[in-house]
Design an enzyme around this catalytic site. Structure first.
Site, PDB file in Angstrom:
ATOM      1  N   HIS A   1      45.033  53.834  36.505  1.00 15.47           N
ATOM      2  CA  HIS A   1      43.841  53.545  37.311  1.00 15.47           C
ATOM      3  C   HIS A   1      43.239  54.758  38.006  1.00 15.47           C
ATOM      4  O   HIS A   1      42.046  55.048  37.873  1.00 15.47           O
ATOM      5  CB  HIS A   1      44.153  52.475  38.350  1.00 15.47           C
ATOM      6  CG  HIS A   1      42.966  52.149  39.207  1.00 15.47           C
ATOM      7  ND1 HIS A   1      42.674  52.815  40.390  1.00 15.47           N
ATOM      8  CD2 HIS A   1      41.969  51.251  39.037  1.00 15.47           C
ATOM      9  CE1 HIS A   1      41.562  52.335  40.906  1.00 15.47           C
ATOM     10  NE2 HIS A   1      41.108  51.378  40.112  1.00 15.47           N
TER      11      HIS A   1
ATOM     12  N   HIS B   1      44.772  41.421  36.357  1.00 13.68           N
ATOM     13  CA  HIS B   1      44.192  42.719  36.726  1.00 13.68           C
ATOM     14  C   HIS B   1      45.244  43.826  36.684  1.00 13.68           C
ATOM     15  O   HIS B   1      46.233  43.768  37.399  1.00 13.68           O
ATOM     16  CB  HIS B   1      43.629  42.590  38.147  1.00 13.68           C
ATOM     17  CG  HIS B   1      42.952  43.809  38.663  1.00 13.68           C
ATOM     18  ND1 HIS B   1      43.311  44.408  39.840  1.00 13.68           N
ATOM     19  CD2 HIS B   1      41.916  44.526  38.163  1.00 13.68           C
ATOM     20  CE1 HIS B   1      42.525  45.446  40.063  1.00 13.68           C
ATOM     21  NE2 HIS B   1      41.683  45.543  39.069  1.00 13.68           N
TER      22      HIS B   1
HETATM   23  O1  G3P Z   1      38.174  44.735  36.315  1.00 14.27           O
HETATM   24  C1  G3P Z   1      37.626  44.931  37.549  1.00 14.27           C
HETATM   25  C2  G3P Z   1      38.322  45.928  38.408  1.00 14.27           C
HETATM   26  O2  G3P Z   1      39.405  46.485  37.728  1.00 14.27           O
HETATM   27  C3  G3P Z   1      37.455  46.986  38.887  1.00 14.27           C
HETATM   28  O3  G3P Z   1      38.013  47.744  39.904  1.00 14.27           O
HETATM   29  O4  G3P Z   1      39.081  49.697  40.839  1.00 14.27           O
HETATM   30  O5  G3P Z   1      40.475  47.818  40.083  1.00 14.27           O
HETATM   31  O6  G3P Z   1      39.369  49.279  38.437  1.00 14.27           O
HETATM   32  P1  G3P Z   1      39.295  48.673  39.793  1.00 14.27           P
HETATM   33 CA    CA Z   2      39.979  48.282  36.388  1.00 16.52          CA
END
Ligand code: G3P
Ligand code: CA
Length: 289
Positions: free
Chosen positions: A80, A38
């Site tokens: 992000h 992630h």
């Molecule tokens: O890939 C799933 C996740 O990234 C969604 O949440 O806020 O980390 O982008 P976020």
């Molecule tokens: Ca994400």
């Protein structure tokens, strides 16, 4: 009855039946979920930087997830938040530019920022990558990409532009499309747009739609990707019982699971992928193939 309607009826039954299924370890022998790093291996390196991609590769993790947004002058960058405060030194470099939104800075300005020092002194000097730079690094490591279009409402046309970069980088050929690329978003409109512009691209919707609505999402999304705390074994079975736009059962990648117990729990539910900041922990928690 329409094929999807049949699936939905089956889904309702399965949803109930699945709750009565034996304990998760009864799923032993089923395919192991894919592990996705992630924002890169973001527990160990600054999120969404090239070094986070490198770290995932070093851990032997094939899949990385990222977040794509757009600068004032139209460059796609990997970050992000909709602003630069948390993950760069923008407040020091540009003190008069509050609220420091990504969309208010040029690519050249963003390229000056330190996107690693906040994470730790060893990472000072890491940069916010452009999508092109990011793709080059993922390709270098022969990795696979779960690309999130972030805040698409702020960036009209970002879907077409993202596909253009992917195409220019050689990621829309058959081998990449078949096994190495998924485009996802929290915006159903954005996912639908990607599907309509390039139907061969595998797509994912981020969220937990009601079972009754899955059929509609299945028109344009191959995956339903919820927060792991919102799912049950019954919900996973319901998702799997609906056929997606490419004639295959909808898949599910859940996020963000960073510990062994929850990794085993959702693996037992039958999820197809686990998105995690600690891909080594999750991988080691799952039963060997
Ligand atoms: O890939 C799933 C996740 O990234 C969604 O949440 O806020 O980390 O982008 P976020
Ligand atoms: Ca994400």
């Amino acid at each position: 009855m329409h094929a999807r309607a049949v699936a939905a009826t089956t889904t309702a039954l399965l949803g109930t039946a699945a709750l009565l299924l034996p304990a998760p370890d009864a799923r032993a022998g089923a395919e192991r979920p894919t592990v996705i790093a992630h924002r890169g291996a973001s527990a160990y390196a600054p999120e969404n930087t090239l070094v986070a991609v490198d770290k995932a590769a070093e851990l032997g993790v094939d899949w990385v997830e990222n977040d794509v947004q757009r600068t004032r002058d139209g460059e796609l960058v990997v970050l992000h938040d909709d602003n630069l405060r948390r993950t760069t030194d923008v407040e020091e470099v540009f003190p008069d530019r509050a609220p420091w939104k990504v969309k208010d800075f040029t690519a050249a300005e963003i390229a000056r920022l330190d996107a690693g020092g906040w994470f730790g002194p060893d990472y000072a000097g890491a940069r916010v990558p452009t999508l092109k730079q990011y793709m080059d690094r993922v390709e270098l490591h022969h990795q696979k990409l779960l690309l999130e279009i972030k805040n698409p409402e702020l960036y009209p046309g970002i879907e077409q532009q993202t596909l253009k970069v992917l195409g220019n980088e050689g990621w829309l050929d058959e081998p990449h499309l078949a096994t190495r690329l998924i485009v996802q978003s929290f915006s159903a409109d954005s996912v639908r747009t990607v599907h309509e512009l390039k139907p061969a691209v595998k797509t994912g919707f981020l969220g937990t739609p009601p079972v009754a609505d899955l059929d509609r999402y299945a028109d344009f999304a191959d995956q339903i990707n919820p927060s792991y705390g919102t799912v049950s074994m019954g919900y996973v079975a319901s998702v799997h019982s609906v056929e997606g736009p490419h004639g295959k059962p909808l898949e599910m990648f859940v996020w963000t699971v960073n510990d062994a117990n929850n990794a085993r729990l959702v693996a037992g539910y039958g999820v197809d992928g686990i998105i995690t900041n600690t891909p080594d922990v999750v991988r080691d928690a799952l039963p060997a193939k």
